[in-house]
Design a protein around this motif. Structure first.
Motif, mmCIF file in Angstrom:
data_model
loop_
_atom_site.group_PDB
_atom_site.id
_atom_site.type_symbol
_atom_site.label_atom_id
_atom_site.label_comp_id
_atom_site.label_asym_id
_atom_site.label_seq_id
_atom_site.Cartn_x
_atom_site.Cartn_y
_atom_site.Cartn_z
ATOM 1 N N THR A 125 0.824 -1.202 0.000
ATOM 2 C CA THR A 125 0.000 0.000 0.000
ATOM 3 C C THR A 125 0.859 1.254 0.000
ATOM 4 N N HIS A 126 2.023 1.170 0.622
ATOM 5 C CA HIS A 126 2.921 2.324 0.693
ATOM 6 C C HIS A 126 3.970 2.314 -0.413
ATOM 7 N N GLY A 127 3.751 1.503 -1.445
ATOM 8 C CA GLY A 127 4.593 1.585 -2.629
ATOM 9 C C GLY A 127 5.735 0.607 -2.703
ATOM 10 N N TYR A 128 5.717 -0.465 -1.891
ATOM 11 C CA TYR A 128 6.795 -1.448 -1.901
ATOM 12 C C TYR A 128 6.289 -2.774 -2.473
ATOM 13 N N ALA A 129 6.956 -3.251 -3.510
ATOM 14 C CA ALA A 129 6.652 -4.585 -4.023
ATOM 15 C C ALA A 129 7.183 -5.595 -3.010
ATOM 16 N N THR A 130 6.301 -6.349 -2.385
ATOM 17 C CA THR A 130 6.670 -7.152 -1.215
ATOM 18 C C THR A 130 6.470 -8.635 -1.487
ATOM 19 N N LEU A 131 7.539 -9.400 -1.330
ATOM 20 C CA LEU A 131 7.490 -10.850 -1.449
ATOM 21 C C LEU A 131 7.378 -11.456 -0.064
ATOM 22 N N ALA A 132 6.194 -11.960 0.290
ATOM 23 C CA ALA A 132 5.996 -12.668 1.561
ATOM 24 C C ALA A 132 6.469 -14.099 1.350
ATOM 25 N N LEU A 133 7.630 -14.393 1.902
ATOM 26 C CA LEU A 133 8.340 -15.631 1.566
ATOM 27 C C LEU A 133 8.165 -16.686 2.644
ATOM 28 N N GLN A 134 7.858 -17.902 2.215
ATOM 29 C CA GLN A 134 7.859 -19.048 3.135
ATOM 30 C C GLN A 134 9.152 -19.824 2.917
ATOM 31 N N TYR A 135 9.801 -20.218 4.017
ATOM 32 C CA TYR A 135 11.089 -20.896 3.852
ATOM 33 C C TYR A 135 11.161 -22.250 4.556
ATOM 34 N N PHE A 136 10.077 -22.687 5.153
ATOM 35 C CA PHE A 136 9.926 -24.085 5.570
ATOM 36 C C PHE A 136 8.440 -24.375 5.753
ATOM 37 N N ASP A 137 8.102 -25.649 6.004
ATOM 38 C CA ASP A 137 6.718 -26.077 6.190
ATOM 39 C C ASP A 137 5.877 -25.864 4.929
ATOM 40 N N ALA A 138 6.455 -26.224 3.798
ATOM 41 C CA ALA A 138 5.727 -26.194 2.533
ATOM 42 C C ALA A 138 6.385 -27.208 1.604
ATOM 43 N N ALA A 157 0.627 0.187 16.762
ATOM 44 C CA ALA A 157 0.292 1.478 16.166
ATOM 45 C C ALA A 157 1.461 2.446 16.243
ATOM 46 N N ASP A 158 2.159 2.457 17.366
ATOM 47 C CA ASP A 158 3.253 3.400 17.564
ATOM 48 C C ASP A 158 4.441 3.097 16.648
ATOM 49 N N SER A 159 4.692 1.823 16.374
ATOM 50 C CA SER A 159 5.886 1.436 15.625
ATOM 51 C C SER A 159 5.741 1.639 14.115
ATOM 52 N N TRP A 160 4.528 1.575 13.596
ATOM 53 C CA TRP A 160 4.344 1.555 12.152
ATOM 54 C C TRP A 160 4.883 2.804 11.442
ATOM 55 N N PRO A 161 4.628 4.028 11.923
ATOM 56 C CA PRO A 161 5.208 5.190 11.234
ATOM 57 C C PRO A 161 6.740 5.165 11.199
ATOM 58 N N THR A 162 7.362 4.626 12.229
ATOM 59 C CA THR A 162 8.820 4.544 12.255
ATOM 60 C C THR A 162 9.325 3.567 11.198
ATOM 61 N N VAL A 163 8.608 2.456 11.026
ATOM 62 C CA VAL A 163 8.953 1.513 9.960
ATOM 63 C C VAL A 163 8.969 2.227 8.611
ATOM 64 N N LEU A 164 7.923 2.985 8.334
ATOM 65 C CA LEU A 164 7.830 3.681 7.055
ATOM 66 C C LEU A 164 8.946 4.702 6.889
ATOM 67 N N ASP A 165 9.296 5.401 7.964
ATOM 68 C CA ASP A 165 10.370 6.391 7.888
ATOM 69 C C ASP A 165 11.721 5.740 7.602
ATOM 70 N N TYR A 166 11.999 4.600 8.249
ATOM 71 C CA TYR A 166 13.263 3.917 8.024
ATOM 72 C C TYR A 166 13.347 3.367 6.605
ATOM 73 N N LEU A 167 12.255 2.817 6.095
ATOM 74 C CA LEU A 167 12.255 2.320 4.729
ATOM 75 C C LEU A 167 12.455 3.466 3.741
ATOM 76 N N GLU A 168 11.807 4.582 4.011
ATOM 77 C CA GLU A 168 11.981 5.760 3.171
ATOM 78 C C GLU A 168 13.449 6.201 3.179
ATOM 79 N N ASN A 169 14.071 6.147 4.350
ATOM 80 C CA ASN A 169 15.463 6.577 4.491
ATOM 81 C C ASN A 169 16.419 5.632 3.765
#
Length: 471
Positions: free
Chosen positions: A225-238, A456-468
């Motif tokens: 939603t914030h513009g990142y092509a995201t691969l949700a990866l499974q690496y075991f149990d499949a 809720a508190d952590s999410w804006p910081t995640v976006l700021d770090y990714l932007e950085n």
């Protein structure tokens, strides 16, 4: 005879009128303001980004009350109000200082540059600043559930009997309905690709689950939603993958990065790695070997290698490696045992992350500790970690603190840090999710309120770090 429910604003106005009469009218706010004013705001914003909300058209240098209402998925009505003082033009903006209530207790450990990013003043997570008034129970947290967005309703007034502005609404979007999803079964990979609704190319992120193999689909939708092509990866149990967290080749994650950044809709100049619990280990280990810019985000984990685990969900630790590189374990078993013995003795539950590294180091031979720590100083980008001080499943504060301590000792040039939420447990991350039940049981720790507010508190910081790190 029909009764009418008195609104909160009307009740407040009548109460203040009585107070004004009793004190000879000595109040800062005028009793009557003929200016109705207006509210300026975008009709649509994304959860984690600023509201950009401003009132105007009022008397200069006066107090304006701004009120907000929203209804959660359970049908509960939440409200909030803030007193804003207008400037000489009769306008005022809702700012971060107006949100001081309900802030979760937390501590920061990391670089000063990292702190400045983490504490950037933006009005973003308004929904967890609203309250649900109940006479019979403590206020529950706002629950968005399966909704992709929620509507906020605003109005403002000045003076005890002043005319209220026309109501204005804003849609807060958690997941853009235009985000696409497709399964990935290429090059031996198992995963799901979430792509933004807008045209690319976009920065890429690989999202990694923990030992329970619970793929972070919702977080991946949010990142897209914030513009990142995201691969949700499974690496075991499949099918075609290991049965549990044991002998996972780090080359698998390298392949995932090459596949993602090789797509025409994804930038090939950098990558984001998003890990949860033991997935943070995988993210940090992979980032150290990546030749290029990389941003690492981790929830409830850190860069201290531990043994593998049996079962899904995990049932017990086993004396076999969790991760391999070129077929060999990435850490010495004796080093792992010595390090985690010291962690269990001195760092299991403590919100004061800055105090933990020296306490653990005093109990662990330096040569063994160095073999258990991920060489995170080799990462070419920012590193942001979150942990719960009441994490009952994993010593997340300790392993994250040792990671930050290593970055600090090596003078890592990019922003880095750890935010420890003192009363939260192992599971938090998705804003406005339901944190009752399993997320807050005896195994995971925290309380529903603490876990929800940390998310809720952590999410804006995640976006700021990714932007950085990625833009």
């Amino acid at each position: 005879m029909t009764s009418r429910r008195v609104s909160r604003r009307e009740w407040l106005a009548s109460s203040l009128a009585v107070a004004a009469a009793a004190t000879g009218g000595c109040l800062d706010t005028a009793l009557v303001d003929e200016n109705a004013g207006s509210i300026d705001r975008p009709a649509r914003t994304k959860v984690g980004t600023p509201l950009r909300l401003r009132v105007s058209g009022f008397e200069p240098r006066t107090v304006v009350t701004l009120e907000c209402e929203a209804t959660d998925e359970a049908g509960r009505d939440y409200t909030g109000s803030w007193s804003l003082r207008t400037d000489e033009s009769g306008a005022a903006t809702l700012v971060n200082e107006d949100f001081t209530n309900n802030a979760p207790k937390s501590n920061w450990y990391g670089s000063e540059r990292g702190r400045r990013i983490a504490e950037r003043l933006t009005v973003s997570m308004i929904l967890h600043r609203l309250s649900f008034e109940s006479l019979f129970a403590s206020s529950p947290n706002f629950f968005m559930g399966s909704r992709n967005s929620v509507t906020l309703s605003f109005h403002a007034h000045s003076g005890l009997f002043g005319t209220s502005t026309p109501s204005r609404s804003q849609s807060r979007v958690l997941v853009d309905p235009g985000v696409s999803r497709r399964s990935v079964e290429a090059n031996g990979l198992v995963g799901w690709l979430y792509e933004p609704a807008t045209r690319g190319p976009h920065p890429g992120i690989v999202a990694l689950h923990g030992a329970s193999a619970s793929v972070p689909h919702r977080l991946s939708e949010m990142l897209a939603t914030h513009g990142y092509a995201t691969l949700a990866l499974q690496y075991f149990d499949a099918p075609g993958l290991p049965e549990s967290l044991e002998r996972i080749p780090l080359e698998y994650f390298d392949t995932a990065i090459r596949w993602l950044t090789g797509r025409p809709t994804v930038h090939d100049t950098g990558i984001g790695l998003f890990g949860i619990s033991r997935g943070v280990e995988a993210a940090l280990l992979t980032a150290t070997g990546y030749d290029g810019p990389v941003a690492v985000i981790g929830y409830s984990g850190g860069g201290v290698v531990r043994h593998g685990v049996a079962g899904v969900p995990p049932t017990r630790y086993i004396d076999r490696p969790a991760w391999t590189r070129n077929g060999s374990p990435v850490a010495n078993p004796d080093a792992i045992r010595a390090t985690f013995d010291a962690i269990e003795d001195h760092g299991r539950h403590d919100c004061r992350a800055a105090l933990l590294p020296n306490a653990i180091r005093s109990r662990t031979p330096e040569r063994l500790l160095e073999q258990a720590l991920v060489p995170v100083e080799e990462i070419d980008g920012p590193v942001l970690l979150f942990a719960g001080g009441d994490d009952q499943q994993w010593p997340s504060t300790a392993v994250a603190a040792l990671t930050v301590d290593r970055l600090r000792r090596r003078d890592h040039p990019r922003p880095f840090g750890l935010r420890t939420y003192c009363n939260s447990g192992h599971i938090f991350g998705v804003p406005y999710a339901d944190y009752t039940g399993v997320p807050t049981n005896d195994t995971n720790g925290g309380s529903p309120k603490a876990n929800a507010r940390a998310a809720a508190d952590s999410w804006p910081t995640v976006l700021d770090y990714l932007e950085n790190g990625l833009r």
